[in-house]
Design a protein around this motif. Sequence first.
Motif, short mmCIF file in Angstrom:
data_model
loop_
_atom_site.label_atom_id
_atom_site.label_comp_id
_atom_site.label_asym_id
_atom_site.label_seq_id
_atom_site.Cartn_x
_atom_site.Cartn_y
_atom_site.Cartn_z
N ASP A 40 50.70 -23.63 -30.43
CA ASP A 40 49.89 -24.64 -30.58
C ASP A 40 49.43 -24.95 -29.08
OD1 ASP A 40 48.65 -27.08 -31.04
OD2 ASP A 40 50.27 -28.14 -31.60
N THR A 41 48.18 -24.79 -29.10
CA THR A 41 47.45 -24.84 -27.74
C THR A 41 46.77 -26.36 -27.61
OG1 THR A 41 45.34 -23.93 -28.57
CG2 THR A 41 46.93 -22.58 -27.63
N GLY A 42 46.96 -26.91 -28.62
CA GLY A 42 46.54 -28.38 -28.75
C GLY A 42 44.97 -28.59 -28.88
N ARG A 43 44.49 -27.48 -29.31
CA ARG A 43 42.86 -27.25 -29.52
C ARG A 43 42.69 -27.29 -30.81
NH1 ARG A 43 40.49 -25.96 -24.76
NH2 ARG A 43 41.78 -25.36 -22.98
N ASP A 44 41.22 -27.67 -31.08
CA ASP A 44 40.91 -27.54 -32.62
C ASP A 44 40.36 -26.20 -32.76
OD1 ASP A 44 39.85 -27.97 -35.07
OD2 ASP A 44 37.91 -29.40 -34.31
N VAL A 45 41.07 -25.40 -33.44
CA VAL A 45 40.71 -24.01 -33.36
C VAL A 45 40.35 -23.52 -35.19
CG1 VAL A 45 41.22 -21.51 -33.12
CG2 VAL A 45 42.39 -23.45 -31.52
N ILE A 71 39.91 -16.96 -22.96
CA ILE A 71 38.67 -17.93 -23.09
C ILE A 71 38.98 -19.51 -22.51
CG2 ILE A 71 37.40 -16.56 -25.21
CD1 ILE A 71 38.63 -18.78 -26.93
N THR A 72 38.00 -19.89 -22.02
CA THR A 72 37.90 -21.17 -21.42
C THR A 72 36.59 -21.77 -21.35
OG1 THR A 72 39.60 -20.36 -19.81
CG2 THR A 72 38.73 -22.60 -19.38
N ASP A 73 36.33 -22.76 -22.36
CA ASP A 73 35.05 -23.43 -22.51
C ASP A 73 34.00 -22.73 -22.74
OD1 ASP A 73 36.52 -25.82 -22.50
OD2 ASP A 73 36.50 -26.13 -20.28
N GLY A 74 34.10 -21.50 -23.47
CA GLY A 74 33.03 -20.64 -23.45
C GLY A 74 32.96 -19.50 -22.58
N LYS A 75 33.74 -19.67 -21.75
CA LYS A 75 33.65 -18.45 -20.54
C LYS A 75 34.73 -17.25 -20.96
CE LYS A 75 30.48 -20.31 -17.73
NZ LYS A 75 29.47 -19.45 -17.32
N PHE A 76 34.51 -16.20 -20.69
CA PHE A 76 35.27 -15.14 -20.68
C PHE A 76 36.13 -14.80 -19.72
CE2 PHE A 76 31.80 -14.39 -23.92
CZ PHE A 76 32.41 -14.61 -25.14
N ASN A 85 34.50 -27.52 -29.12
CA ASN A 85 33.12 -27.62 -29.46
C ASN A 85 32.17 -26.43 -29.06
OD1 ASN A 85 30.94 -29.02 -30.86
ND2 ASN A 85 30.19 -29.97 -28.72
N VAL A 86 33.06 -25.29 -28.95
CA VAL A 86 32.42 -23.95 -28.54
C VAL A 86 32.50 -23.11 -29.84
CG1 VAL A 86 32.40 -22.16 -27.09
CG2 VAL A 86 32.82 -24.29 -26.23
N PHE A 87 31.30 -22.29 -30.11
CA PHE A 87 31.38 -21.09 -31.14
C PHE A 87 31.57 -19.92 -30.50
CE2 PHE A 87 29.31 -24.64 -33.42
CZ PHE A 87 30.13 -24.87 -34.56
N TYR A 88 32.47 -19.07 -31.01
CA TYR A 88 32.60 -17.69 -30.63
C TYR A 88 31.71 -16.71 -31.73
CZ TYR A 88 35.14 -19.74 -26.69
OH TYR A 88 35.39 -20.45 -25.75
N LEU A 89 30.70 -15.99 -31.38
CA LEU A 89 30.16 -15.22 -32.13
C LEU A 89 30.52 -13.76 -31.94
CD1 LEU A 89 26.53 -16.86 -32.57
CD2 LEU A 89 28.79 -17.62 -33.64
N ASP A 116 43.65 -18.40 -30.91
CA ASP A 116 44.66 -19.38 -30.70
C ASP A 116 44.33 -20.74 -29.77
OD1 ASP A 116 44.89 -18.66 -27.87
OD2 ASP A 116 46.82 -17.73 -28.19
N GLY A 117 43.14 -20.56 -29.43
CA GLY A 117 42.41 -21.49 -28.64
C GLY A 117 42.15 -21.13 -27.04
N ASP A 118 43.18 -20.30 -26.71
CA ASP A 118 43.13 -20.07 -25.16
C ASP A 118 42.60 -18.46 -25.04
OD1 ASP A 118 44.01 -22.41 -24.41
OD2 ASP A 118 46.39 -21.70 -24.29
N ALA A 119 42.71 -17.83 -26.18
CA ALA A 119 42.24 -16.19 -26.35
C ALA A 119 41.78 -15.91 -27.63
CB ALA A 119 43.39 -15.50 -25.59
N ILE A 120 41.00 -14.86 -27.38
CA ILE A 120 40.71 -14.17 -28.72
C ILE A 120 41.37 -12.73 -28.78
CG2 ILE A 120 38.69 -13.22 -29.90
CD1 ILE A 120 37.05 -15.73 -28.93
#
Lengths: 666, 186
Positions: A150-155, A191-196, A640-644, A174-178
Motif C-alpha cells: 500500500d503506497t497510499g496512492r489512488d492507483v 515513477i514520481t508524479d509523471g516523471k520516470f 491525477n496522472v495517467f500512464y499510457l 503499485d503507485g511508486d513504480a510500473i
Amino acid sequence: MRNEFLENENALQEAVNAELDAVIVPESLSPEQMVNRLKAEKRKGIHLSKKAEFRAIAALCASLILVVSISAAVNRERQMPLSASACYMDNAGSYHTLYQQARYLVAQNKKTRNFDLFSRKKYAIEDAVFLNGKNSAISEMPTADAAPRDTGRDVSDTITQVDGITEADVVKCDGDAIYYLKNGVLTYLPITDGKFGAEQTISLPTRTTNYKGDLYLTEQGVTVVYSSYANAELNGMVSVISYTHDENGKLVQSGTSCQEGYLVDTRVADGMLYLVSSTSKYFDRSIKESDLHSYVPSCGASFDEFVEAEDILIPEHWDNCTNGISYTLVSAVDLQTAEIRDNKALAGSSGTIYMTKNAMYLSSYDGDKTRISRISYENGTITPVATTLIDGSPINQYAMHETEDAFFVAASGYVTLSADDGRTAVRGGLQNFLYSFDLSMKQLDRVSFAEGEQLKAVNYVDNFAYVVTFYQTDPLFCIDFTNPQSLKICDEFKVSGYSTFLYPWKEHLFSFGVESDNGMNGIKLMMYDTNENGDLTMLDDHIWAYGMNDNWWWESDDWHDDHFYENFYESPAITDYKSLYIHPEKNLLAVPLNVYGSNAANYYVFMRFNEQTKQFEEIQRVPFPSDPNMCLMRCLSVDNVFYLIADNYIQSVDGNSFEVIEGKTI
Amino acid sequence: MAKSQPLPPEKFAETVKAARDGDADAFGLLYSTIYRELYYIARTSLRSEADAADAVSDAVLDAFRSIGKLRDEAAFRAWMFKILTAKIKQKQREYANAPAELDELPEGALPSGAFSYLSPELNEAMGLLTRDERLLLTMQALGGYQTRELAKIFGSTDSAVRSKLTRIRSKLRAALEEETGREQYA
C-alpha cells in the motif's frame, strides 16, 4: 524438402493447383448462396455508390429498436436430463499404475491401422472415481500475506470480474513504480508524479521468442508467471518466479517453481496464486517406466519433480482412450515465495476459467460439448466438487457467474440433434443457451435464444444476464435469472454491429464493440439504461466510423491498402478488453485507437458520459509518436496522472490538462 | 472438385457491365469463376475456415458495393483479390492484437486451425516463408497473373514484385542447400 519446386518452375504451380482442386469450399460461399445474399443486401440498399446514402441507411438501421415479446423469443427447452454428478475421481495410487495404463494404451494402438498421434480422447472427470481423497492439504500452511504494497496512492488496477479476486496482467503499478513484462523481460520503472526514474530490466531465466506471461504485485515486489518451451521434447513449462526488493531497491529473485504445460490462466485470492495449465502425454512402444517425464506431469521446485500419484486423478475406464491423456494441472502457489502448496492433475484439457470467492470453475472442450467442473480451493486445498456437461461453450470468463446458491453459464455452439428417425445424430445449427445450475452442478433450467447467431459478449448485472449475439445485427438480450429455476428473456435490443465487452457503469450498462452495417464499419461505444424490469434503452452510441474511400480507384496510382478505407479505425480492445480504462466513479473512459489511412495515428481517447445530456463526450485524444506498427496496451492512473503504455513506448499525461508530461521508449 | 470455370472474354466484359448496373446474378457469375481461388487464398493465410469464409464473404459484399469503380472489365479478377488481401490483412492485424494463442506456441509452431497443405513437401517449403511471402508465391502459383496484376494486388511496383519473387526463390534454395548439407554430414 524436395528441390523440384526450384528446379522446375511448373512444379510449384502444379502442387498448388492440386491443392486447390482438393479444397472444400464452405456451402455458404457457393455462388448460389452468395447471389441470394447479394440480392438480400441489395434489397436493404447495399448497391449505392454514394457514401452519404450509406450513412443515412446505417443511421436508420441503427435506430431500429425491436422489443420482442418474450413468448415469441424464448424457445423454452424441455427439461434436459440432468448431467450433474458428484466429482468422483480415482487417484492413480502409484506411478506404476499409470505406467501400466500407458502400456495398455500402446498395446491397444498396435491393433489400430491408422495410428494417429493427435487423435485425442479427453477424459471426463465423471468417468473417474475418487477413492480415498488425499486432501493433501496443508493444514499448517501459513497464510500468505501477499497483498500488494500500500503506497497510499489512488492507483487504478487491472479490470477484474469478481471483487476480491485479483487477475493478472502484463502491466501492474503499485503507485511508486510500473512493472512491465514483454518478450521475456521484466521491466521495473520507478515513477514520481509523471516523471520516470532509472529502470531495471530482468531477463526471465528461460527466454523464448513466443511466450505468454502475467504479473501480480506482492507486498515485497512482484511475481511473474510465464509459459516457455525450454525443451522441445517437453510439453512446455509454466514458471512462477517471485522477486523482492533488496536493500537498494533492486528486484532480486526470491523464489521459483514450475509446472508442466501451457499457461491457461491464473487468479489470486487471499494471497494465494491459483495456476491452471494444460498438458498432454502421448505414449508409444518406447515408453520406459523409469522415464517419469513420459507419463507423469511435472510440478514442483524444478521440472524433475512430479505430481504425486495420489494427486493425479485419472479415469476409471481407459478403454475409450487412444494413445494419450490430457491433463489439467491446478496448483495453489504461495504468491510471495512461489512455493507450491497443493496441486491436482485432472484428466482432460482446460479452456476458460472463472473464479469466485467460493470456487473455481474450469471449462474444458469435450467434442461439441463443454464440461464445466466446480473446484473448491478453501484454505489452498484444491478439491474437485462437481461437474456437468453443457451444449456449446462459454466464450470467455464473463460468460460464467455464481450467486449465493446458483451458477449460470452462457454458451454458444453447434448442437448434435437426433434426426427424424430418432437414431441418427446430425449436426444442428449454431445455438445459444443460458444455463442455470445449483452449486452441486445440477441443472435447474436452460433457455435458448438467437439461433444461428454467434455469441459475442456476456455480463451479469444484478439479477440480469446481458448477452450479445451477432450475425447481421446485434441483438442484446436481457435474461432475468432472479429465479434460477425459471430463466426469462426480458428484452431483445437490436442495433447494428456487435459488442465484444459489456461492463456495468453505475446504473447503466456500457458496451464496447464493432459497428458493422451496410458498408459502414468502425469502433463503437454504447451506453444502455437498465431498469428493474430488465427493459433496455439505448442512451447513446459513439462511433469512430470508416467506409470505403470514394477516392480510392482501382485504376489510380494509390495502391496502398490502408487507402482502400477512409480513416480505418482499429482498437486492440476488441480482442483485449484490459487495454480499456474504465472508471465509472471518475466518469472516465480511455479507449486505445489505431487510425490507418491518410490520417494515420495512434491515440488513447479520453471520454466521459454526460448524465445530463445522456451522451458520450470526447475529452481529449492523446497521441503516441507515429508508428504504424505500434500496439497500444494499457492506460493506468496514479492519483491525477495517467500512464499510457504501448508495446514500445510509455508516456505520462497530466489528468487535468491531458498534456504529456514525459515520454520514454521501452 | 474442379477449379472455378472461366467465362469467354466477350461474355466476361458483358457480365462485368451488368454487375456494375447492380445485377446480382451477373456478379454471382463473375464470382463463380474465382470463388474457389478466393477461398483457397484466404484459407492459406488465416487461422480458421470460419475466418477465411468471413474474409471472402466480406470481400464479395464490398466488391459488389464498389464495382462501379472498376473501369477495366479485364481487371475484375485482380481487383477482387486486391479487396480480399485487404480483408486478410485486416484479420491478421486482429490476430496480432489478440493476447493470443500464437504467444503460447514455441517458435515455428503453427496455431491450431492453421492451414496445412496436403503435400508434405509443399507444407515444408511454405513453412520456410513469411506470411506475405507465402501469399505472394501462392498467388503466382495459382497461375494466370501478370507481374503487373500482382503488383496491383500487393500494392507494389512491377519491379519490386519481380525482385521479391526472386528473393523468395533464393530463400527456398538456400534453405534447401542447408538441408542437403546437413543430410550429407548426418
